[in-house]
Write an enzyme that holds these catalytic residues in place. Structure first.
Site, PDB file in Angstrom:
ATOM      1  NE  ARG A   1       8.043  -2.732   5.993  1.00  0.00           N
ATOM      2  CZ  ARG A   1       6.754  -2.502   6.195  1.00  0.00           C
ATOM      3  NH1 ARG A   1       6.071  -1.807   5.316  1.00  0.00           N
ATOM      4  NH2 ARG A   1       6.156  -2.969   7.268  1.00  0.00           N
TER       5      ARG A   1
ATOM      6  CE  LYS B   1      -1.915  -1.116   3.953  1.00  0.00           C
ATOM      7  NZ  LYS B   1      -1.188  -2.352   4.269  1.00  0.00           N
TER       8      LYS B   1
ATOM      9  NE  ARG C   1      -4.004   0.417   9.749  1.00  0.00           N
ATOM     10  CZ  ARG C   1      -2.861  -0.159   9.464  1.00  0.00           C
ATOM     11  NH1 ARG C   1      -2.614  -1.373   9.833  1.00  0.00           N
ATOM     12  NH2 ARG C   1      -1.935   0.502   8.841  1.00  0.00           N
TER      13      ARG C   1
ATOM     14  NE  ARG D   1       7.008  -0.647  10.100  1.00  0.00           N
ATOM     15  CZ  ARG D   1       5.890  -0.479   9.379  1.00  0.00           C
ATOM     16  NH1 ARG D   1       5.923   0.227   8.261  1.00  0.00           N
ATOM     17  NH2 ARG D   1       4.751  -1.001   9.772  1.00  0.00           N
TER      18      ARG D   1
ATOM     19  NE  ARG E   1       2.407  -4.951  11.184  1.00  0.00           N
ATOM     20  CZ  ARG E   1       3.370  -4.780  10.274  1.00  0.00           C
ATOM     21  NH1 ARG E   1       4.529  -5.387  10.410  1.00  0.00           N
ATOM     22  NH2 ARG E   1       3.166  -3.991   9.250  1.00  0.00           N
TER      23      ARG E   1
HETATM   24  P1  AP5 Z   1       4.968  -1.620   1.753  1.00  0.00           P
HETATM   25  O1  AP5 Z   1       4.593  -0.768   0.595  1.00  0.00           O
HETATM   26  O2  AP5 Z   1       5.794  -1.003   2.832  1.00  0.00           O
HETATM   27  O3  AP5 Z   1       3.665  -2.345   2.346  1.00  0.00           O
HETATM   28  P2  AP5 Z   1       2.457  -1.764   3.200  1.00  0.00           P
HETATM   29  O4  AP5 Z   1       1.208  -2.424   2.708  1.00  0.00           O
HETATM   30  O5  AP5 Z   1       2.479  -0.269   3.209  1.00  0.00           O
HETATM   31  O6  AP5 Z   1       2.846  -2.395   4.588  1.00  0.00           O
HETATM   32  P3  AP5 Z   1       2.874  -1.826   6.086  1.00  0.00           P
HETATM   33  O7  AP5 Z   1       3.492  -2.911   6.900  1.00  0.00           O
HETATM   34  O8  AP5 Z   1       3.516  -0.483   6.166  1.00  0.00           O
HETATM   35  O9  AP5 Z   1       1.383  -1.730   6.375  1.00  0.00           O
HETATM   36  P4  AP5 Z   1       0.728  -1.771   7.696  1.00  0.00           P
HETATM   37  O10 AP5 Z   1      -0.642  -1.416   7.287  1.00  0.00           O
HETATM   38  O11 AP5 Z   1       0.842  -3.004   8.476  1.00  0.00           O
HETATM   39  O12 AP5 Z   1       1.576  -0.734   8.587  1.00  0.00           O
HETATM   40  P5  AP5 Z   1       1.390   0.807   8.906  1.00  0.00           P
HETATM   41  O13 AP5 Z   1       2.671   1.469   8.837  1.00  0.00           O
HETATM   42  O14 AP5 Z   1       0.246   1.385   8.161  1.00  0.00           O
HETATM   43  O15 AP5 Z   1       5.725  -2.916   1.165  1.00  0.00           O
HETATM   44  C1  AP5 Z   1       6.279  -3.912   2.029  1.00  0.00           C
HETATM   45  C2  AP5 Z   1       7.621  -4.400   1.464  1.00  0.00           C
HETATM   46  O16 AP5 Z   1       7.396  -5.062   0.208  1.00  0.00           O
HETATM   47  C3  AP5 Z   1       8.617  -3.259   1.143  1.00  0.00           C
HETATM   48  O17 AP5 Z   1       9.903  -3.709   1.441  1.00  0.00           O
HETATM   49  C4  AP5 Z   1       8.462  -3.018  -0.377  1.00  0.00           C
HETATM   50  O18 AP5 Z   1       9.655  -2.574  -0.974  1.00  0.00           O
HETATM   51  C5  AP5 Z   1       8.091  -4.420  -0.870  1.00  0.00           C
HETATM   52  N1  AP5 Z   1       7.122  -4.387  -1.982  1.00  0.00           N
HETATM   53  C6  AP5 Z   1       6.070  -3.537  -2.120  1.00  0.00           C
HETATM   54  N2  AP5 Z   1       5.367  -3.834  -3.235  1.00  0.00           N
HETATM   55  C7  AP5 Z   1       5.991  -4.915  -3.809  1.00  0.00           C
HETATM   56  C8  AP5 Z   1       5.729  -5.687  -4.973  1.00  0.00           C
HETATM   57  N3  AP5 Z   1       4.686  -5.437  -5.771  1.00  0.00           N
HETATM   58  N4  AP5 Z   1       6.549  -6.723  -5.246  1.00  0.00           N
HETATM   59  C9  AP5 Z   1       7.609  -7.009  -4.443  1.00  0.00           C
HETATM   60  N5  AP5 Z   1       7.915  -6.299  -3.318  1.00  0.00           N
HETATM   61  C10 AP5 Z   1       7.113  -5.260  -2.997  1.00  0.00           C
HETATM   62  O19 AP5 Z   1       0.904   0.701  10.439  1.00  0.00           O
HETATM   63  C11 AP5 Z   1       1.804   0.334  11.446  1.00  0.00           C
HETATM   64  C12 AP5 Z   1       1.095   0.345  12.795  1.00  0.00           C
HETATM   65  O20 AP5 Z   1       0.582   1.669  13.075  1.00  0.00           O
HETATM   66  C13 AP5 Z   1      -0.122  -0.568  12.914  1.00  0.00           C
HETATM   67  O21 AP5 Z   1       0.225  -1.905  13.200  1.00  0.00           O
HETATM   68  C14 AP5 Z   1      -0.875   0.120  14.079  1.00  0.00           C
HETATM   69  O22 AP5 Z   1      -0.276  -0.181  15.318  1.00  0.00           O
HETATM   70  C15 AP5 Z   1      -0.656   1.595  13.768  1.00  0.00           C
HETATM   71  N6  AP5 Z   1      -1.728   2.119  12.901  1.00  0.00           N
HETATM   72  C16 AP5 Z   1      -1.586   2.580  11.642  1.00  0.00           C
HETATM   73  N7  AP5 Z   1      -2.773   2.956  11.135  1.00  0.00           N
HETATM   74  C17 AP5 Z   1      -3.687   2.734  12.111  1.00  0.00           C
HETATM   75  C18 AP5 Z   1      -5.096   2.897  12.194  1.00  0.00           C
HETATM   76  N8  AP5 Z   1      -5.826   3.354  11.174  1.00  0.00           N
HETATM   77  N9  AP5 Z   1      -5.710   2.551  13.354  1.00  0.00           N
HETATM   78  C19 AP5 Z   1      -5.018   2.077  14.406  1.00  0.00           C
HETATM   79  N10 AP5 Z   1      -3.678   1.885  14.384  1.00  0.00           N
HETATM   80  C20 AP5 Z   1      -3.021   2.202  13.246  1.00  0.00           C
END
Ligand code: AP5
Length: 218
Positions: free
Chosen positions: A127, A13, A88, A160, A171
């Protein structure tokens, strides 16, 4: 144009939202990035969020809802925005629907990143993120030019805390219980556009640009 990116941890994403934001000049709003920034600064919000994030749990809804309300009300969101990782939970989705209604804004589409657990586990363990600017790399799929160093700002790359194996499991459970039901919520509204998130980064970006065109005429 207002888009929501919905999908499991590591589905890509953030990677796609950054690319799309650059091409469309529409802001990418990642609640995860905002929270990580607050944790780094040691603010009150960061202190409240840290423990939940490191354990792989959701940060309490009240905090993320208020944070989003304030962010989407800022001037740079006037032409729209890409929500990455919010909503979420059903409570967040209902609050977001209401926010848009109050601000007389219209949700164009929800892009659902469909991908298997095996693929995302590989992505998350490979990552690496920049400690300084938050840029995201992957050891195999998107390596930096110099190992361990950010191409953008020269900052140090790190794994991370919530990308450690034991936390990834939590998660996934949180995603299945709280976030997956939103697919149903947005399907009923006719807003879901599903993509195969296992494809290579460039192919998905090309698809995203088509979706952007579709979204504006939905
Ligand atoms: P990446 O693009 O980083 O994936 P992502 O879907 O953004 O993954 P995240 O882990 O960041 O999502 P998340 O929703 O768990 O975490 P967030 O930071 O929002 O890609 C992942 C890897 O794959 C990278 O290395 C990339 O290079 C590679 N890649 C990407 N696309 C590829 C492809 N097509 N092919 C091959 N490789 C690829 O949230 C973190 C924490 O914050 C949560 O756990 C929670 O505690 C809190 N939080 C955030 N939002 C909320 C909310 N709305 N409510 C409550 N808590 C929240």
């Amino acid at each position: 144009m207002i888009l929501i990116f919905l999908g499991p941890p590591g589905s890509g994403k953030g990677t796609q939202a950054k690319m799309l934001a650059e091409k469309t000049k529409i802001p990418h709003i990642s609640v995860g990035d905002i929270l990580r920034d607050e944790v780094r600064k040691g603010s009150d919000l960061g202190k409240q969020a840290k423990e939940h994030m490191e354990a792989g749990r959701l940060v309490p809804d009240e905090l993320t809802i208020e944070l989003t309300r304030q962010r989407i009300g800022q001037a740079d969101c006037i032409r729209g925005f890409i929500m990455d990782g919010f909503p979420r939970s059903l409570k967040q989705a209902v609050a977001f629907d209401k926010m848009l209604e109050e601000q007389k804004k219209n949700l164009d589409a929800v892009v659902y990143f469909n991908i298997s657990d095996e693929e995302v586990i590989e992505r998350l363990s490979g990552r690496r993120s920049c400690k300084n600017c938050g840029a995201v790399y992957h050891l195999k799929n998107l390596p930096p030019k110099v190992e361990g160093i950010c191409d953008v700002c020269g900052g140090e790359l790190y794994l991370r805390k919530d990308d450690e194996e034991s936390v990834i499991r939590t998660r996934f459970e949180v995603y299945a219980k709280s976030t997956q039901p939103l697919i149903d919520h947005y399907s009923k509204m006719g807003k879901i556009i599903e993509i195969d998130a296992a494809k290579p980064i460039e192919e998905i970006t090309a698809e995203m640009l088509k979706i952007t065109a579709i979204a504006t005429v939905l």
